[in-house]
Design an enzyme around this catalytic site. Structure first.
Site, PDB file in Angstrom:
ATOM      1  N   LYS A 174      22.800  21.766   3.688  1.00 16.39           N
ATOM      2  CA  LYS A 174      22.610  23.024   2.966  1.00 16.39           C
ATOM      3  C   LYS A 174      23.196  24.204   3.733  1.00 16.39           C
ATOM      4  CE  LYS A 174      18.752  22.587  -0.075  1.00 16.39           C
ATOM      5  NZ  LYS A 174      18.131  23.538  -0.997  1.00 16.39           N
ATOM      6  N   GLU A 201      24.854  17.164 -12.896  1.00 10.33           N
ATOM      7  CA  GLU A 201      24.043  18.370 -12.803  1.00 10.33           C
ATOM      8  C   GLU A 201      24.399  19.325 -13.940  1.00 10.33           C
ATOM      9  OE1 GLU A 201      22.411  18.326  -9.693  1.00 10.33           O
ATOM     10  OE2 GLU A 201      21.711  20.394  -9.397  1.00 10.33           O
ATOM     11  N   ASP A 236      23.269  24.247  -7.610  1.00 12.80           N
ATOM     12  CA  ASP A 236      21.905  24.719  -7.785  1.00 12.80           C
ATOM     13  C   ASP A 236      21.583  24.655  -9.275  1.00 12.80           C
ATOM     14  OD1 ASP A 236      19.496  25.639  -7.005  1.00 12.80           O
ATOM     15  OD2 ASP A 236      20.075  27.746  -6.944  1.00 12.80           O
ATOM     16  N   CYS A 276      -4.761  54.373 -13.221  1.00 16.05           N
ATOM     17  CA  CYS A 276      -5.917  54.968 -13.903  1.00 16.05           C
ATOM     18  C   CYS A 276      -6.963  55.548 -12.950  1.00 16.05           C
ATOM     19  CB  CYS A 276      -6.578  53.936 -14.816  1.00 16.05           C
ATOM     20  SG  CYS A 276      -7.466  52.654 -13.935  1.00 16.05           S
ATOM     21  N   GLU A 320      31.186  16.898  -1.759  1.00 25.03           N
ATOM     22  CA  GLU A 320      31.135  17.567  -3.062  1.00 25.03           C
ATOM     23  C   GLU A 320      30.163  18.745  -2.985  1.00 25.03           C
ATOM     24  OE1 GLU A 320      30.279  14.609  -6.172  1.00 25.03           O
ATOM     25  OE2 GLU A 320      31.075  13.097  -4.821  1.00 25.03           O
ATOM     26  N   CYS A 328      -7.610  51.147 -18.141  1.00 23.32           N
ATOM     27  CA  CYS A 328      -6.322  51.224 -17.436  1.00 23.32           C
ATOM     28  C   CYS A 328      -5.152  50.945 -18.383  1.00 23.32           C
ATOM     29  CB  CYS A 328      -6.303  50.225 -16.291  1.00 23.32           C
ATOM     30  SG  CYS A 328      -4.840  50.361 -15.257  1.00 23.32           S
ATOM     31  N   SER A 352      15.994  11.589  -4.392  1.00 23.18           N
ATOM     32  CA  SER A 352      16.528  12.848  -3.881  1.00 23.18           C
ATOM     33  C   SER A 352      17.374  12.523  -2.653  1.00 23.18           C
ATOM     34  CB  SER A 352      15.387  13.788  -3.524  1.00 23.18           C
ATOM     35  OG  SER A 352      14.457  13.107  -2.723  1.00 23.18           O
ATOM     36  N   LEU A 353      17.998  13.532  -2.084  1.00 18.66           N
ATOM     37  CA  LEU A 353      18.850  13.298  -0.916  1.00 18.66           C
ATOM     38  C   LEU A 353      18.179  13.822   0.341  1.00 18.66           C
ATOM     39  CD1 LEU A 353      22.377  14.346  -2.214  1.00 18.66           C
ATOM     40  CD2 LEU A 353      21.392  12.057  -2.052  1.00 18.66           C
ATOM     41  N   TYR A 373      28.697  13.292 -11.209  1.00 17.76           N
ATOM     42  CA  TYR A 373      29.114  12.945  -9.854  1.00 17.76           C
ATOM     43  C   TYR A 373      28.680  11.567  -9.362  1.00 17.76           C
ATOM     44  CZ  TYR A 373      24.604  15.365  -9.256  1.00 17.76           C
ATOM     45  OH  TYR A 373      23.318  15.793  -9.386  1.00 17.76           O
ATOM     46  N   LYS A 405      27.052  21.070  -3.562  1.00 15.88           N
ATOM     47  CA  LYS A 405      25.678  20.802  -3.990  1.00 15.88           C
ATOM     48  C   LYS A 405      25.309  21.919  -4.959  1.00 15.88           C
ATOM     49  CE  LYS A 405      21.082  19.773  -2.319  1.00 15.88           C
ATOM     50  NZ  LYS A 405      20.496  20.468  -3.476  1.00 15.88           N
ATOM     51  N   ASP A 465      42.818  28.364 -30.180  1.00 13.34           N
ATOM     52  CA  ASP A 465      41.453  28.345 -30.727  1.00 13.34           C
ATOM     53  C   ASP A 465      41.487  28.261 -32.245  1.00 13.34           C
ATOM     54  OD1 ASP A 465      40.648  28.531 -28.178  1.00 13.34           O
ATOM     55  OD2 ASP A 465      39.757  30.545 -28.323  1.00 13.34           O
ATOM     56  N   ARG A 511      15.465  14.347 -14.332  1.00 16.79           N
ATOM     57  CA  ARG A 511      15.032  13.510 -13.232  1.00 16.79           C
ATOM     58  C   ARG A 511      13.552  13.159 -13.348  1.00 16.79           C
ATOM     59  NH1 ARG A 511      16.547  13.235  -7.772  1.00 16.79           N
ATOM     60  NH2 ARG A 511      17.688  15.178  -7.849  1.00 16.79           N
ATOM     61  N   LYS A 533      28.923  11.840   0.666  1.00 20.29           N
ATOM     62  CA  LYS A 533      28.636  10.468   0.263  1.00 20.29           C
ATOM     63  C   LYS A 533      29.668   9.568   0.919  1.00 20.29           C
ATOM     64  CE  LYS A 533      27.238  12.069  -4.292  1.00 20.29           C
ATOM     65  NZ  LYS A 533      27.806  12.356  -5.619  1.00 20.29           N
ATOM     66  N   CYS A 563      -6.751  52.608  -8.265  1.00 22.17           N
ATOM     67  CA  CYS A 563      -5.587  52.200  -9.050  1.00 22.17           C
ATOM     68  C   CYS A 563      -4.636  53.379  -9.253  1.00 22.17           C
ATOM     69  CB  CYS A 563      -6.063  51.669 -10.393  1.00 22.17           C
ATOM     70  SG  CYS A 563      -4.719  51.377 -11.550  1.00 22.17           S
ATOM     71  N   CYS A 566      -7.441  46.068 -10.329  1.00 18.49           N
ATOM     72  CA  CYS A 566      -7.977  47.320 -10.854  1.00 18.49           C
ATOM     73  C   CYS A 566      -9.172  46.983 -11.732  1.00 18.49           C
ATOM     74  CB  CYS A 566      -6.901  48.041 -11.669  1.00 18.49           C
ATOM     75  SG  CYS A 566      -7.582  49.296 -12.762  1.00 18.49           S
ATOM     76  N   GLU A 584      43.823  26.957 -34.227  1.00 20.40           N
ATOM     77  CA  GLU A 584      44.193  25.609 -34.680  1.00 20.40           C
ATOM     78  C   GLU A 584      43.012  24.650 -34.545  1.00 20.40           C
ATOM     79  OE1 GLU A 584      48.868  25.054 -33.614  1.00 20.40           O
ATOM     80  OE2 GLU A 584      47.545  25.617 -31.965  1.00 20.40           O
TER      81      GLU A 584
HETATM   82 ZN   LIG Z   1      -5.941  50.826 -13.344  1.00 18.36          ZN
END
Ligand SMILES: [Zn+2]
Length: 690
Positions: free
Chosen positions: A330, A189, A130, A427, A126, A447, A95-96, A241, A128, A46, A149, A306, A424, A442, A48
Site C-alpha cells: 500500500k 474491481e 480503491d 439554542c 497491478e 433546539c 483477501s491479500l 484481474y 490496487k 456515437d 465478495r 502477483k 448548546c 443538547c 452511427e
Molecule cells: Zn440545542
C-alpha cells in the site's frame, strides 16, 4: 386456403429475417461496445452507434419473443428485487496480505524464492484499486452470475445490477482463434472515476440527497441497489484481474491472463499493469505509481504483486486467509501539515455536538482542505489537539479529512485548550456529556438544529404514534414555519395544512385525527416521545413504575433517580438536566394545556422509599437471608447495592469471613453492620411505611 398458408409463411419468413437481423445487430453492437468501453478505441461515431441501437430496439419491440436477456438493449436495468440473494463462490474470495514497508516486500520475495527454490521471480504488478471486488461467472460465454465478495465464502447476487454496466460484456467474444471457455470465473474491481464521482455528489447535493463519502462507497452503494435502474444511472467501471476457473482454456502466466481476457472482450488495465523481472523492479514500479497516482482518473491505494508463473502459484498455495503468491503493497497515506485556526461546534439533527477544526486551507493531493471533524471531546483530549496547533492532516479515500496529530514541537505557548461548551450553541440549552466524553448532547426540545428529527421521533410508533407525521412531513412543517416546537403540533389547523404543497383534504383529515388520538397516549409513550437523551422506550417504562405523574418525575432529585436499580448516574443527570430547562418545561406545559392525558397505568412502586439515595455493600456470609434477598429488601426501600466499597458507600453489611471490603470500609470510616443489626435496620424502616 392457399392465401392463409401464404400469409402464415410470410410472417414466418419475416420472423426468420428479423431473427437474423437481430443476431447481426447484437453482434455488431457488442463489438463496438468492446471497441469503445474495453479498448477505448471506437471505430464508429456515437451517432452511427446510436442508429444500430435504435434499429435493434425497433426489431425487438416488434418481435418481443426474439429479445434475449443478454441483448445489449437490456443493459438499462430490469425489474427491482426485494433483497439481494446470496451466492456461494466456487472458490473462496480471499483477501491479500497487505504491507506498507519496502523491507516487508523484500521478505515476501525472499520467502517465495526459498519455497520455490529459485534465484529470481517474475511479478506482475497491478494497481490496487480503491473499489469493490466482484466475481463474474460466464457459462458458455454468457454472463450468468455476478457476486460481491461478501464474507469470502458467499457473496451477494448482483447480476441484475452488473448487467447495467456497459464495460461488462453480457456475451464474451472470441478473437484471434481463441474462443471463450465453456465456463469462466473471473474477478475484478468495480470503481468510479473521480470526476464522475464529483458530479454524482453535486447532483445529489442539488436533490437534497445524502452525499457519498468517497468513490468506493458510491460504487458499493450503487452496486448493492435493489433497483437495477438506479444502478444503470450510476457511472460504474470495471477492471478484471484474476481468473479463478477457465474450463477449456488453460493459462501459463498472469501476463497471458490479462492479454486473453481482453481478447474475450473483458476490460483489464493493461496500461498500468507491468511485468517486472524481479522484486527491485517491482518496488520501482510501486514508486512510479505512487508518484503518478494523483494524475490518475481513479483512486488507487497501492500496488498488487502477483507471481507471474501460474505453476509457481500452484506450488505455493494458500494460507487460511490469503494466497502465498500475492502481496498488496500500500501507499503511504497522503498527509500535509497546516494549522488549526479555530474549533467550531456543530449541532446535528439528533442533538449531538461535534467539534470541527477550521484549518488554514491546504491542498492535499489536489483537493483544498479547510475543515476536519475532530469527532468528540475524548478524541481531542486523547490526541491533545489545541486551537492554534500545527497539525498533520490526512486525506485517505475519504472526502472528509482528519487530523492525525498535533506537532507539539511547533507549539509557541499561544495555543488554547478546547472544551465543548456547556450550552448548546444553537439554542442555549444545557449540554450533557457522557462519562467517556465521546458523546455530548443538547437537552433542549426546542433546539432548532434538532427540531425535524425530534418531531418525527415524537410521532414515531413507540412515542405518540402519529401516522402521517414522518420525517418528510416534519421537514415540510418546520420549513413552512407552522411548527416551532413539539407543542405546536397540537395547534395545527386544517386550513394551514391544506395550504401546504401536496396536502389533500383526506390526508389532512387523517393527520389531524391521528394527532387528536395521540392525546390519549400514556405517560410512558410521552416520556419516550420527548426524546430525553439516553431515555429509550424501556427506561421510559421503568420511570413510570416509580413516578405516578410527570410532575413527580420533574421534581425528582438525582439521588432519588439514581436509587432506581436500572438508572445509572448518566441517565439520572440527563433526566434532571432535561427538566431543569425552562424551555422544555414550557413546551410540556403547553402540551398539557392542549389536552394530553399523560396517564400512567404502570405506576406500581410504593412511594415509600426511606433508603432512597443510600448505598449498601455486602461482604462475607449471610445466614438469615440469602445475599439476593437482602439486596432485594434494600432496593424495595429505595436503596442501592453495589459490589465495591467506596467513599460513596453508606453502609457495609459484614458477615463471617468478610475480608478486604471490610478492611476498606474501616479505613474509610463507613457505617458497618453485622447481619443482626442489618435485620433490625430493615425491619425498622419497613415498619415506618406501614
Ligand atoms: Zn440545542
Amino acid at each position: 386456403m392457399k392465401k392463409t398458408t401464404d400469409l402464415l409463411s410470410r410472417s414466418n419468413n419475416d420472423k426468420q429475417e428479423a431473427k437474423k437481423a437481430i443476431n447481426t445487430l447484437q453482434e455488431q453492437i457488442r463489438y463496438h461496445n468492446y471497441r469503445y468501453y474495453v479498448l477505448d478505441d471506437p471505430v464508429l461515431s456515437d451517432g452511427e452507434f446510436d442508429r444500430l441501437m435504435v434499429k435493434l430496439q425497433a426489431l425487438e419491440d416488434k418481435f418481443p419473443e426474439l429479445q434475449s436477456p443478454d441483448s445489449p438493449t437490456q443493459q438499462v436495468g430490469g425489474a427491482p428485487g426485494t433483497e439481494l440473494s446470496s451466492v456461494p463462490h466456487p472458490t473462496p474470495m480471499l483477501s491479500l496480505q497487505t504491507v506498507y514497508d519496502k523491507d516487508e516486500v523484500k521478505n515476501f520475495d525472499k520467502r517465495c524464492r526459498e519455497n520455490l527454490n529459485k534465484e529470481d521471480i517474475q511479478y506482475m504488478a497491478e494497481p490496487k484499486y480503491d473499489g469493490l471486488a466482484v466475481e463474474l461467472i460466464y457459462d458458455k460465454g454468457r454472463l450468468s452470475i455476478a457476486a460481491t465478495r461478501g464474507d469470502g465464502q458467499t457473496g451477494e447476487n448482483i447480476t441484475a445490477n452488473i448487467k447495467t454496466i456497459k464495460e461488462v460484456p453480457l456475451v464474451l467474444i472470441g478473437q484471434e482463434g481463441i474462443a471463450p471457455p465453456d465456463r469462466l470465473v473471473v474477478r475484478g474491481e468495480i470503481y468510479m472515476l473521480l470526476d464522475e464521482f464529483k458530479q454524482l455528489n453535486e447532483q445529489r447535493a442539488k436533490a437534497g440527497e445524502p452525499l457519498f463519502a468517497n468513490p468506493r462507497n458510491a460504487a458499493a452503494g450503487s452496486l448493492r441497489q435493489l433497483d437495477p435502474k438506479v444502478t444503470a444511472q450510476r457511472p460504474l467501471h470495471i477492471f478484471l484481474y484474476q481468473v479463478v476457473q477457465s474450463e477449456g482454456h488453460s493459462f501459463k502466466t498472469q501476463f497471458e491472463v490479462l492479454q486473453t481476457l481482453t481478447k474475450w472482450g473483458l476490460k483489464v488495465n493493461r496500461e498500468k499493469s507491468q511485468l517486472c523481472s524481479g522484486i527491485e523492479e517491482a518496488i520501482d514500479y510501486h514508486q512510479h505509481l505512487a508518484q503518478i497516482r494523483d494524475s490518475l482518473k481513479y483512486e488507487i491505494d497501492g500496488v498488487v504483486y502477483k507471481i507471474n508463473l501460474l505453476s509457481d502459484r500452484q506450488e505455493l498455495g494458500f494460507r487460511t486467509r490469503n494466497p502465498r503468491w500475492a502481496l498488496a503493497y500500500k501507499f503511504k497515506p497522503r498527509q500535509m501539515t497546516t494549522s488549526i485556526k479555530a474549533i467550531e461546534v456543530q449541532v446535528g439533527r439528533t442533538g449531538v455536538l461535534t467539534p470541527v477544526a477550521i484549518l488554514e486551507p491546504v491542498r492535499i493531493s489536489g483537493v483544498e482542505v479547510s475543515r476536519a471533524s475532530l469527532h468528540n471531546q475524548s478524541e481531542i483530549e486523547r490526541k491533545d489537539i489545541r486551537i492554534g496547533d500545527t497539525v498533520l492532516v490526512e486525506r485517505a479515500g475519504d472526502v472528509i479529512p482528519y487530523v492525525v496529530k498535533p506537532i507539539t514541537e511547533k507549539r509557541t505557548g499561544s495555543e488554547h485548550i478546547f472544551h465543548l461548551p456547556d450550552q448548546c450553541p444553537v439554542c442555549g440549552s444545557e449540554v450533557i456529556m457522557s462519562e467517556d466524553k465521546k458523546k455530548a448532547l443538547c437537552t433542549g426540545i426546542t433546539c432548532e438544529a434538532q427540531l425535524r428529527k425530534r418531531i418525527s421521533h415524537f410521532a414515531s410508533k413507540g412515542g405518540m404514534d402519529i401516522e402521517g407525521l414522518g420525517e418528510k412531513m416534519a421537514v415540510q412543517l418546520v420549513n413552512s414555519g407552522m411548527v416551532k416546537d413539539l407543542s405546536s403540533i397540537y395547534q395545527l389547523q386544517e386550513t394551514d395544512l391544506l395550504a401546504m404543497e401536496r396536502m389533500a383534504e383526506k390526508s389532512t383529515d387523517n393527520l389531524l385525527q391521528a394527532i387528536e388520538a395521540s392525546k390519549d397516549k400514556n405517560l410512558s409513550n410521552f416520556l419516550f416521545a420527548l426524546g430525553i437523551p439516553i431515555v429509550g422506550e424501556h427506561l421510559a417504562r421503568v420511570l413510570c413504575e416509580y413516578f405516578a405523574t410527570i410532575d413527580d418525575l420533574m421534581k425528582a432529585s438525582q439521588d432519588k433517580l439514581f436509587s432506581i436499580k436500572e438508572i445509572g448516574p448518566e441517565v439520572a443527570s440527563s433526566i434532571t438536566a432535561f427538566f431543569a430547562n425552562p424551555k422544555n418545561l414550557q413546551v410540556i406545559e403547553e402540551m398539557r394545556q392542549a389536552g394530553l392525558s399523560m396517564s400512567n397505568p404502570y405506576y406500581t412502586k410504593e412511594s415509600f422509599q426511606p433508603l432512597a439515595g443510600t448505598s449498601f455493600v455486602f461482604t462475607g456470609t449471610l445466614e438469615h437471608w440469602t445475599r439476593d434477598k437482602a439486596k432485594q429488601l434494600v432496593e424495595s426501600l429505595g436503596g442501592r447495592t453495589t459490589n465495591s466499597v467506596s467513599k460513596e458507600t453508606n453502609y457495609v453489611v459484614a458477615g463471617p469471613g468478610a475480608g478486604s471490603k471490610l478492611q476498606k470500609a474501616e479505613e474509610l470510616n463507613l457505617s458497618i453492620m453485622n447481619e443482626q443489626e442489618f435485620i433490625q435496620f430493615i425491619e425498622k424502616h419497613q415498619k415506618k411505611g406501614q
